[in-house]
Design an enzyme around this catalytic site. Structure first.
Site, mmCIF file in Angstrom:
data_model
loop_
_atom_site.group_PDB
_atom_site.id
_atom_site.type_symbol
_atom_site.label_atom_id
_atom_site.label_comp_id
_atom_site.label_asym_id
_atom_site.label_seq_id
_atom_site.Cartn_x
_atom_site.Cartn_y
_atom_site.Cartn_z
ATOM 1 N N CYS A 1 0.865 -1.182 0.000
ATOM 2 C CA CYS A 1 0.000 0.000 0.000
ATOM 3 C C CYS A 1 0.895 1.223 0.000
ATOM 4 O O CYS A 1 1.686 1.418 0.928
ATOM 5 C CB CYS A 1 -0.901 -0.013 1.233
ATOM 6 S SG CYS A 1 -1.879 1.496 1.458
ATOM 7 N N THR B 1 0.110 4.428 0.312
ATOM 8 C CA THR B 1 -0.233 5.389 1.360
ATOM 9 C C THR B 1 0.360 4.968 2.693
ATOM 10 O O THR B 1 0.978 5.771 3.403
ATOM 11 C CB THR B 1 -1.762 5.529 1.482
ATOM 12 O OG1 THR B 1 -2.310 5.930 0.224
ATOM 13 C CG2 THR B 1 -2.127 6.566 2.534
ATOM 14 N N CYS C 1 -0.579 3.696 -6.488
ATOM 15 C CA CYS C 1 -1.470 3.007 -5.551
ATOM 16 C C CYS C 1 -1.630 1.596 -6.077
ATOM 17 O O CYS C 1 -1.872 1.406 -7.281
ATOM 18 C CB CYS C 1 -2.821 3.705 -5.469
ATOM 19 S SG CYS C 1 -4.067 2.793 -4.508
ATOM 20 N N THR C 2 -1.499 0.603 -5.208
ATOM 21 C CA THR C 2 -1.544 -0.780 -5.677
ATOM 22 C C THR C 2 -2.922 -1.206 -6.174
ATOM 23 O O THR C 2 -3.053 -2.253 -6.810
ATOM 24 C CB THR C 2 -1.070 -1.746 -4.568
ATOM 25 O OG1 THR C 2 -1.828 -1.520 -3.365
ATOM 26 C CG2 THR C 2 0.414 -1.543 -4.282
#
EC number: 5.1.1.3
Length: 272
Positions: free
Chosen positions: A73, A75, A183-184
């Protein structure tokens, strides 16, 4: 299950990273932990994000005896890694937006980063740009809506292409030749993103680089005998989630991915 690789994300985006790791390590055991009760992470305050992630991951590591943790992730990786590494005694791998390869690949020297609002505003992101893309014009685009659209696509098989086109309109007009998927979740939308943005924009993500790093770390911690034993058995896959209920579509998708066990993990943040 023998010392699995634990892959963590807020939702199903980390499955794109897990898929890359499995290409290199197909016989290893895997746990996938997704904190979907707090999705999307890009809208959480930093301290709430850090404390919740560390407590949740530590709980599952202790239970599964994981060999390595992959924070799949972007973030979370920008803020959680120091606290997580201080808590755990096993290797922790984070996700770094592919700014460096994007800058190297770009011919026009106009690149973009598409990520969550949380990743876009972090000082860490600006440091990456300064260090690796100082010779490029870099446009930043933050969207939590795309995260939810990726989740919806996986759960229902449907995607609102008209809305996706609206969300991507600032990118279409930015005249970029490389876009970093920071973002994944976003590789889950790769085909649709490419359709809207056109073939003139190259899409980059970090999945392959993460997989190579995980393989290297495991080779450093396992004996040749253990590696050989892993290669001679079938992979076992287990998934943990935090939301009270998950859709039938998501359950079906996880089963199709090879997960034999799905279980809810109860935390103080998972009562939604």
């Amino acid at each position: 299950m023998s010392q699995p690789i634990l892959v963590f994300d807020s939702g199903i985006g980390g499955l794109s990273v897990l898929a890359e790791i499995r290409k290199l390590l197909p016989h290893h055991d895997y746990c996938y932990l997704f904190d979907n009760a707090r999705l999307p992470y890009g809208e959480l305050e930093e301290q709430e994000l850090v404390s919740g992630c560390v407590a949740l991951i530590d709980q599952v590591v202790e239970r599964t005896h994981a060999a390595i943790v992959v924070v799949a992730c972007n973030t979370a990786s920008t803020v959680v890694l120091p606290a997580l590494r201080a808590t755990l005694s096993i290797p922790v791998v984070g996700v770094v937006p592919a700014i460096k390869p994007a800058a190297q690949l770009s011919k026009s020297k106009r690149i973009g980063l598409l990520a969550t609002p949380g990743t876009v505003k972090r000082h860490y992101t600006y440091e990456l740009i300064s260090q690796f893309a100082d010779d490029c014009h870099v446009e930043l685009f933050g969207s939590s809506e795309l995260v939810l659209m990726a989740e919806q696509k996986i759960a229902t098989g449907q995607l609102d292409m008209a809305r996706l086109t609206q969300v991507l309109s600032p990118i279409v007009t930015a005249d970029l030749d490389v876009l970093v998927l920071g973002c994944t979740h976003f590789p889950m939308l790769r085909d649709e993103l490419q359709q809207v943005l056109g073939k003139g924009v190259t899409l980059l993500d970090s999945g392959e680089a993460i997989a190579k790093r995980v393989k290297t770390l495991l080779a450093e911690t396992k004996s040749e005998q253990q590696v050989q034993e892993d290669a001679n058995r079938d992979s076992v896959m287990q998934a943990f989630y935090t939301k009270a209920k998950i859709s039938e579509g998501l359950v079906s998708m996880l089963v199709d991915c090879g997960f034999s066990t799905l279980e809810r993990i109860t935390t103080i943040n998972s009562n939604r």
